[in-house]
Design an enzyme around this catalytic site. Structure first.
Site, PDB file in Angstrom:
ATOM      1  CE  LYS A 130     -93.892 106.069  68.393  1.00  0.00           C
ATOM      2  NZ  LYS A 130     -95.077 106.663  67.763  1.00  0.00           N
ATOM      3  CG  ASP A 170     -95.182 104.073  65.351  1.00  0.00           C
ATOM      4  OD1 ASP A 170     -95.827 105.121  65.215  1.00  0.00           O
ATOM      5  OD2 ASP A 170     -94.068 103.914  64.815  1.00  0.00           O
TER       6      ASP A 170
HETATM    7  P1  NDP Z   1     -97.342 100.563  59.183  1.00  0.00           P
HETATM    8  O1  NDP Z   1     -96.351  99.606  59.727  1.00  0.00           O
HETATM    9  O2  NDP Z   1     -98.757 100.183  59.090  1.00  0.00           O
HETATM   10  O3  NDP Z   1     -96.875 101.033  57.712  1.00  0.00           O
HETATM   11  C1  NDP Z   1     -95.642 101.644  57.497  1.00  0.00           C
HETATM   12  C2  NDP Z   1     -95.490 101.928  56.023  1.00  0.00           C
HETATM   13  O4  NDP Z   1     -94.318 102.707  55.813  1.00  0.00           O
HETATM   14  C3  NDP Z   1     -95.295 100.658  55.193  1.00  0.00           C
HETATM   15  O5  NDP Z   1     -95.805 100.896  53.917  1.00  0.00           O
HETATM   16  C4  NDP Z   1     -93.782 100.524  55.159  1.00  0.00           C
HETATM   17  O6  NDP Z   1     -93.289  99.781  54.066  1.00  0.00           O
HETATM   18  C5  NDP Z   1     -93.379 101.964  55.033  1.00  0.00           C
HETATM   19  N1  NDP Z   1     -92.030 102.150  55.578  1.00  0.00           N
HETATM   20  C6  NDP Z   1     -91.612 101.868  56.837  1.00  0.00           C
HETATM   21  N2  NDP Z   1     -90.314 102.136  56.959  1.00  0.00           N
HETATM   22  C7  NDP Z   1     -89.919 102.603  55.763  1.00  0.00           C
HETATM   23  C8  NDP Z   1     -88.687 103.057  55.248  1.00  0.00           C
HETATM   24  N3  NDP Z   1     -87.580 103.094  56.016  1.00  0.00           N
HETATM   25  N4  NDP Z   1     -88.653 103.478  53.953  1.00  0.00           N
HETATM   26  C9  NDP Z   1     -89.762 103.445  53.175  1.00  0.00           C
HETATM   27  N5  NDP Z   1     -90.954 103.017  53.608  1.00  0.00           N
HETATM   28  C10 NDP Z   1     -91.023 102.621  54.873  1.00  0.00           C
HETATM   29  O7  NDP Z   1     -97.156 101.906  60.041  1.00  0.00           O
HETATM   30  P2  NDP Z   1     -98.166 103.103  60.242  1.00  0.00           P
HETATM   31  O8  NDP Z   1     -98.915 103.342  58.990  1.00  0.00           O
HETATM   32  O9  NDP Z   1     -98.880 102.894  61.499  1.00  0.00           O
HETATM   33  O10 NDP Z   1     -97.156 104.325  60.495  1.00  0.00           O
HETATM   34  C11 NDP Z   1     -96.637 105.132  59.431  1.00  0.00           C
HETATM   35  C12 NDP Z   1     -96.117 106.443  59.997  1.00  0.00           C
HETATM   36  O11 NDP Z   1     -97.192 107.123  60.687  1.00  0.00           O
HETATM   37  C13 NDP Z   1     -94.991 106.322  61.027  1.00  0.00           C
HETATM   38  O12 NDP Z   1     -94.144 107.457  60.905  1.00  0.00           O
HETATM   39  C14 NDP Z   1     -95.732 106.392  62.352  1.00  0.00           C
HETATM   40  O13 NDP Z   1     -94.897 106.821  63.409  1.00  0.00           O
HETATM   41  C15 NDP Z   1     -96.779 107.443  62.007  1.00  0.00           C
HETATM   42  N6  NDP Z   1     -97.935 107.446  62.901  1.00  0.00           N
HETATM   43  C16 NDP Z   1     -98.716 106.327  63.049  1.00  0.00           C
HETATM   44  C17 NDP Z   1     -99.817 106.364  63.870  1.00  0.00           C
HETATM   45  C18 NDP Z   1    -100.774 105.228  63.953  1.00  0.00           C
HETATM   46  O14 NDP Z   1    -101.853 105.419  64.520  1.00  0.00           O
HETATM   47  N7  NDP Z   1    -100.485 104.064  63.393  1.00  0.00           N
HETATM   48  C19 NDP Z   1    -100.117 107.555  64.697  1.00  0.00           C
HETATM   49  C20 NDP Z   1     -99.297 108.706  64.390  1.00  0.00           C
HETATM   50  C21 NDP Z   1     -98.230 108.617  63.560  1.00  0.00           C
HETATM   51  P3  NDP Z   1     -92.846  98.244  54.263  1.00  0.00           P
HETATM   52  O15 NDP Z   1     -94.130  97.469  54.293  1.00  0.00           O
HETATM   53  O16 NDP Z   1     -91.980  97.965  53.088  1.00  0.00           O
HETATM   54  O17 NDP Z   1     -92.097  98.184  55.571  1.00  0.00           O
END
Ligand code: NDP
Length: 451
Positions: A130, A170
């Site tokens: 990562k 991510d």
């Molecule tokens: P994105 O950047 O597309 O979206 C992240 C989302 O989570 C946004 O809505 C963001 O809100 C919110 N968020 C981020 N940090 C916080 C926080 N501290 N408190 C509250 N809300 C928060 O990321 P992904 O959708 O790609 O990833 C989301 C999760 O899924 C992560 O844990 C990632 O590691 C996991 N994941 C992702 C994969 C992928 O293929 N993308 C694969 C496997 C796991 P805001 O817009 O306000 O920042």
């Protein structure tokens, strides 16, 4: 240490805490795995004498570097970048890159550790890694994002490669950022190779990679519900996040006849009693990804909905819950509220969204609870398929990939059943995922001797 002088769970965790001070997320991730693995290896001498778990909980290497870039005002900005290469026993290191202010060494070490188990669970030959930076993409111009990505890759390129380490996206890293980083890698090395996944379709990307994590988490949920002779149809779902994983999980819930009640971002959550249908999900995707807006603006577009500032959605009654935002967003108290309100299944789209207390609440209540390392593995699985397509220099169709994704999620589910079934009517999916992932990596490590 003498062969028979096994260290116990408490002693092991004491050592992990001592060696990793001020790294609470990493210690939490190791503890969650160790709680199950200590039972499993109790009568398996080789895993003890070769110190396999201890070795897995020490990354192969942690690379940290300076990332300098120039903002639109001509000011020089300095960020820190990392790549954590946790374990490559079963394949090249593989795992996403995260750009977020909360990124630090502890967060990336926990993610790389989790990724090692997750990747093993997919059945594909991928090790765990990562990376990321404490860079905040919010409010930055296109050119600033491009300059940052180029500078980040200018250091990272020497540590990665199609057979060495293959990063992906991510939080904060989507197709746009992958494009800028791939362009810079190609420019520096003069090589067009499958060094990153999540690429655009025009230059070696795979169909359904964008959808795969969210869709996969819902397929996993479907598999779990089937063990209790039920399905997603007619069920209400509470989802957190509004990024890639959350919006695609929501989309698949709707495809399968469920009703999505909430989405969120770091500002709070929206509750839509009418249900967040496909049209509304498309609005959220455009609003959050392309316009870089806030979720609270949803209520202006859809006035029947309510916005709850600075809150997570876990107090909304539901049949199923999908935490899809970030780590430790669902705490012990939230887990108790969900269980009290009749939630029967939780499928984690995010990595480690539930804290240790919450995990224990779900296990104690014996609800269907899938940890992220099992439920969200669909994304990295399709990344693995993207690597295969790049090596073969051909592309599979959407239909072929959808079938493969479903089969992979079914395979992960059945591996969890093999090691996690506790009784005729209860499967401990955390235990099942931990043991199945551990066993595959551990057996490869045993074959290599002490390295
Ligand atoms: P994105 O950047 O597309 O979206 C992240 C989302 O989570 C946004 O809505 C963001 O809100 C919110 N968020 C981020 N940090 C916080 C926080 N501290 N408190 C509250 N809300 C928060 O990321 P992904 O959708 O790609 O990833 C989301 C999760 O899924 C992560 O844990 C990632 O590691 C996991 N994941 C992702 C994969 C992928 O293929 N993308 C694969 C496997 C796991 P805001 O817009 O306000 O920042």
């Amino acid at each position: 240490m003498a062969v028979s002088d096994h260290v116990d769970f408490a002693g092991f965790m004491e050592g992990v805490k001592r060696r990793n001070p001020h790294q609470p997320e990493f210690v939490q991730a190791v503890q969650e795995v160790a709680e199950d693995i200590f039972d499993f290896i109790a009568d398996k001498e080789a895993y003890h004498s070769e110190q396999i778990l201890r070795r897995m909980a020490e990354p192969d290497r942690v690379i940290s570097f300076r990332v300098c870039w120039e903002d639109d005002n001509g000011c020089i900005r300095v960020q820190r970048g990392w790549r954590v290469q946790n374990n490559n026993a079963i394949g090249p290191y593989k795992g996403g890159i995260r750009f977020h202010t909360s990124v630090n060494e502890s967060v990336l070490k926990f993610l790389a550790f989790e990724q090692t188990f997750k990747n093993a669970l997919t059945g594909l030959p991928m090790g765990g890694g990562k990376g990321g930076s404490n860079f905040n993409p919010k409010g930055k111009s296109e050119r600033e994002i491009m300059r940052f990505c180029q500078s980040f890759m200018t250091e990272l390129y020497r540590h990665i490669g199609a057979d060495i380490d293959v990063p992906a996206g991510d939080i904060g890293v989507g197709g746009r950022e992958i494009g800028y980083m791939f362009g810079q890698y190609k420019r520096i090395t003069n090589q067009f190779s499958g060094v990153l996944t999540g690429k655009g379709l025009e230059y070696g990307g795979s169909l359904i990679r964008t959808e795969a994590t969210g869709y996969g988490a819902v397929y996993f949920l479907q598999n779990m519900l089937a063990t209790r002779d039920t399905s997603i149809e007619g069920k209400t779902a509470v989802i957190s996040g509004s990024g890639n994983v959350a919006t695609h999980a929501a989309e698949k819930i709707v495809h399968l006849g469920g009703k999505v009640l909430t989405l969120s971002d770091s500002g709070g959550f929206i509750y839509d009693p009418d249900g967040i249908d496909l049209e509304k999900i498309a609005w959220v995707k455009t609003h959050k990804t392309h316009r870089r807006g806030r979720i609270e603006e949803y209520v202006e577009a859809f006035p029947n909905a309510q916005f709850h500032a600075c809150m997570t959605p876990w107090n909304v009654s539901c049949d199923v819950a999908l935490p899809c935002a970030t780590q430790n967003e669902l705490l012990g108290e939230d887990a108790r509220t969900l269980v009290k309100n009749g939630c029967m299944a939780v499928s984690e789209g995010a990595n480690m969204p539930t804290d240790l207390e919450g995990v224990h609440v779900f296990k104690h209540a014996r609800i269907l609870y899938a940890p992220g390392k099992a439920a969200n593995a669909g994304g990295v699985a399709v990344s693995g398929l993207e690597m295969s397509q790049n090596s073969l220099r051909r592309s599979w169709s959407e239909e072929e990939l959808q079938v493969m994704l479903k089969e992979i999620m079914e395979g992960i589910h059945s591996r969890c059943l093999t090691h996690g079934r506790q009784s005729i009517d209860y499967v401990d999916y955390v235990k099942g995922a931990n043991i199945a992932g551990f066993k595959k990596v551990a057996d490869a490590m045993l074959a290599f001797g002490v390295v």
